[in-house]
Design a protein around this motif. Structure first.
Motif, mmCIF file in Angstrom:
data_model
loop_
_atom_site.group_PDB
_atom_site.id
_atom_site.type_symbol
_atom_site.label_atom_id
_atom_site.label_comp_id
_atom_site.label_asym_id
_atom_site.label_seq_id
_atom_site.Cartn_x
_atom_site.Cartn_y
_atom_site.Cartn_z
ATOM 1 N N UNK A 39 -4.151 7.643 17.192
ATOM 2 C CA UNK A 39 -4.064 7.521 15.733
ATOM 3 C C UNK A 39 -5.456 7.563 15.111
ATOM 4 N N UNK A 40 -6.446 6.949 15.776
ATOM 5 C CA UNK A 40 -7.810 6.967 15.258
ATOM 6 C C UNK A 40 -8.394 8.372 15.254
ATOM 7 N N UNK A 41 -7.931 9.215 16.168
ATOM 8 C CA UNK A 41 -8.412 10.596 16.223
ATOM 9 C C UNK A 41 -7.702 11.509 15.225
ATOM 10 N N UNK A 42 -6.721 10.964 14.495
ATOM 11 C CA UNK A 42 -6.046 11.741 13.467
ATOM 12 C C UNK A 42 -4.606 12.095 13.775
ATOM 13 N N UNK A 43 -4.099 11.778 14.959
ATOM 14 C CA UNK A 43 -2.728 12.093 15.324
ATOM 15 C C UNK A 43 -1.832 10.919 14.944
ATOM 16 N N UNK A 44 -1.079 11.066 13.847
ATOM 17 C CA UNK A 44 -0.210 9.997 13.362
ATOM 18 C C UNK A 44 1.246 10.216 13.725
ATOM 19 N N UNK A 45 1.550 11.332 14.379
ATOM 20 C CA UNK A 45 2.944 11.616 14.734
ATOM 21 C C UNK A 45 3.364 10.946 16.037
ATOM 22 N N UNK B 157 5.929 -2.944 15.446
ATOM 23 C CA UNK B 157 5.162 -3.052 14.200
ATOM 24 C C UNK B 157 4.144 -1.916 14.086
ATOM 25 N N UNK B 158 3.543 -1.555 15.207
ATOM 26 C CA UNK B 158 2.574 -0.453 15.192
ATOM 27 C C UNK B 158 3.269 0.870 14.906
ATOM 28 N N UNK B 159 4.448 1.079 15.486
ATOM 29 C CA UNK B 159 5.201 2.314 15.198
ATOM 30 C C UNK B 159 5.567 2.394 13.718
ATOM 31 N N UNK B 160 5.980 1.262 13.137
ATOM 32 C CA UNK B 160 6.315 1.248 11.715
ATOM 33 C C UNK B 160 5.094 1.559 10.864
ATOM 34 N N UNK B 161 3.947 0.986 11.244
ATOM 35 C CA UNK B 161 2.724 1.264 10.503
ATOM 36 C C UNK B 161 2.340 2.737 10.596
ATOM 37 N N UNK B 162 2.473 3.336 11.793
ATOM 38 C CA UNK B 162 2.165 4.753 11.950
ATOM 39 C C UNK B 162 3.082 5.619 11.096
ATOM 40 N N UNK B 163 4.363 5.261 11.056
ATOM 41 C CA UNK B 163 5.304 6.038 10.246
ATOM 42 C C UNK B 163 4.934 5.981 8.767
ATOM 43 N N UNK B 164 4.566 4.800 8.290
ATOM 44 C CA UNK B 164 4.188 4.683 6.887
ATOM 45 C C UNK B 164 2.882 5.419 6.609
ATOM 46 N N UNK B 165 1.931 5.310 7.522
ATOM 47 C CA UNK B 165 0.670 6.025 7.342
ATOM 48 C C UNK B 165 0.887 7.530 7.327
ATOM 49 N N UNK B 166 1.738 8.013 8.232
ATOM 50 C CA UNK B 166 2.002 9.444 8.283
ATOM 51 C C UNK B 166 2.640 9.927 6.986
ATOM 52 N N UNK C 17 2.401 8.425 4.069
ATOM 53 C CA UNK C 17 1.426 8.290 2.987
ATOM 54 C C UNK C 17 0.417 9.430 3.018
ATOM 55 N N UNK C 18 -0.070 9.778 4.203
ATOM 56 C CA UNK C 18 -1.035 10.870 4.312
ATOM 57 C C UNK C 18 -0.407 12.185 3.885
ATOM 58 N N UNK C 19 0.843 12.417 4.316
ATOM 59 C CA UNK C 19 1.530 13.645 3.907
ATOM 60 C C UNK C 19 1.707 13.691 2.393
ATOM 61 N N UNK C 20 2.034 12.545 1.803
ATOM 62 C CA UNK C 20 2.197 12.495 0.346
ATOM 63 C C UNK C 20 0.875 12.771 -0.355
ATOM 64 N N UNK C 21 -0.214 12.179 0.166
ATOM 65 C CA UNK C 21 -1.518 12.408 -0.446
ATOM 66 C C UNK C 21 -1.959 13.855 -0.297
ATOM 67 N N UNK C 22 -1.643 14.472 0.833
ATOM 68 C CA UNK C 22 -1.994 15.874 1.014
ATOM 69 C C UNK C 22 -1.234 16.765 0.039
#
Length: 381
Positions: free
Chosen positions: A102-108, A126-135, A137-142
């Protein structure tokens, strides 16, 4: 952050396991030793019968075997502790690997830790849920950045075309028309920039909270847009009781204004109506804006919150906005810990409801907020 190297958690656990095994073994041998000393006499014993060992004989026979046993327990504790620590920390290794990806940019990537629920399973979930929300959010921002770039590029391209084609090639053309068109395009670019700044401000939640009355805000927004509604042959009707909540007056006014403006612009050509209603519930307060209009498909309504979406109408009118109205409303509602709900009306048009938390009875005086405003006289609606 750079840290000095240290012992690994697995090695620390191994040493802890081995130390515990050694301590338990030493205590057990000590108990045996005390028990034997209790029944073995001290000094030489002479007897005509069988040989009876004394304490010196016991020391020579017991101590070497006790030392060998402690050595065996040490090796057993280290080996067994290393294996057990590895099995215990295996889920943590998977979580660490997922964190590095995830730190390298892979949120999937997801951990999907198997097994029954325990501390590691809860951490992985909890980490999987956080990754899903981050992914998401990043897609929405893009998508938002791409749409914003496209929307900002359009007025700039129009201005460049006007300047190059008209101002340079047609020198005899009346400059008044050129100035008017440039002013219109520039105004739209400024409106879009201000909307983007407002959206960013709402997302950062960088605003001061105070006690406000949502019904008064609804009246203020309706009065502001009354002339626009009358110019289109529309009617604005406001109703509802006093609706207290906590938030930014400016942002909530912008949210309400956007909803009423959206109801006016996307309405019938004439003889249409916009209803603005406030209500109080057990734990929330609600602002509902409905408008007459065309019959909308539920699938299309669900996309209206996305930035730069204007339903099926991409044609820009004099009051069409920049396509950020409902996106700003959604961001302001979320910034106030509220929710936004959209739904088509059966007879045509749109119904938008914003639910905001109701202020607790002990909010004033305990949370640093200003006391609620005094009741304001309301004019007849």
């Amino acid at each position: 952050m750079t840290r000095a190297p240290g012992l690994s958690v697995r090695l620390k656990l191994t040493l802890s396991y081995a130390g515990f095994v050694m301590l338990a073994g030493a205590l057990l041998l000590a108990v045996v030793w005390v028990f034997l000393l209790r029944y073995v006499p001290d000094g030489a014993i002479r007897t005509l019968g069988p040989f009876v060992p004394n304490r010196s004989d016991l020391v020579r026979a017991f101590v070497p075997k006790a030392v060998a046993m402690l050595g065996f327990l040490l090796v057993f504790g280290l080996v067994g502790g290393w294996i057990l620590a590895g099995r215990m920390l295996a889920p943590l290794t998977r979580i660490t690997a997922a964190t590095r990806r995830a730190a390298s940019g892979s949120l999937s990537h997801r951990i999907w830790l198997p097994g029954r629920r325990d501390e590691f399973r809860e951490l992985a979930d909890a980490f999987d849920t956080m990754l899903a929300r981050l992914e998401a959010h990043v897609a929405e921002q893009q998508r938002f950045a791409a749409n914003a770039s496209h929307e900002l590029r359009t007025p700039l391209a129009i201005m460049q075309t006007l300047l190059e084609v008209i101002a340079r090639k047609d020198l005899d053309r009346d400059t008044g028309e050129l100035v008017d068109r440039l002013h219109t395009v520039n105004t739209r670019a400024i409106d879009l920039t201000e909307a983007l700044l407002l959206l960013s401000r709402a997302d950062r939640r960088s605003f001061t909270r105070e006690h406000v009355d949502l019904s008064l805000i609804a009246e203020e927004a309706a009065e502001t847009l009354l002339l626009l509604a009358e110019s289109r042959g529309l009617t604005i009707e406001t109703s509802g009781e006093e609706t207290p909540t906590i938030g930014s007056h400016a942002l909530l006014l912008q949210m309400t204004t956007n909803l009423v403006h959206n109801g006016i612009v996307h309405n019938l050509p004439e003889q249409g109506t916009v209803w603005v209603t406030t209500s109080v519930h057990a734990t929330t307060v609600a602002l509902t804006v409905e408008n007459t209009g065309k019959i909308l498909a539920p699938q299309m309504v669900s996309t209206l919150i996305e930035p730069f979406q204007r339903g099926t109408e991409r044609i820009r009118t004099d009051h069409a906005g920049v396509g950020l109205g409902l996106a700003i409303v959604n961001s302001i509602a979320r910034a106030h810990d509220g929710t936004l709900t959209l739904g088509p009306r059966a007879t045509g048009g749109l119904r938008v409801t914003v639910h905001l938390p109701a202020p607790s009875q002990h909010a004033s005086g305990s949370d640093g907020l200003a006391p609620p405003p005094a009741p304001v006289a309301r004019r007849p609606r």
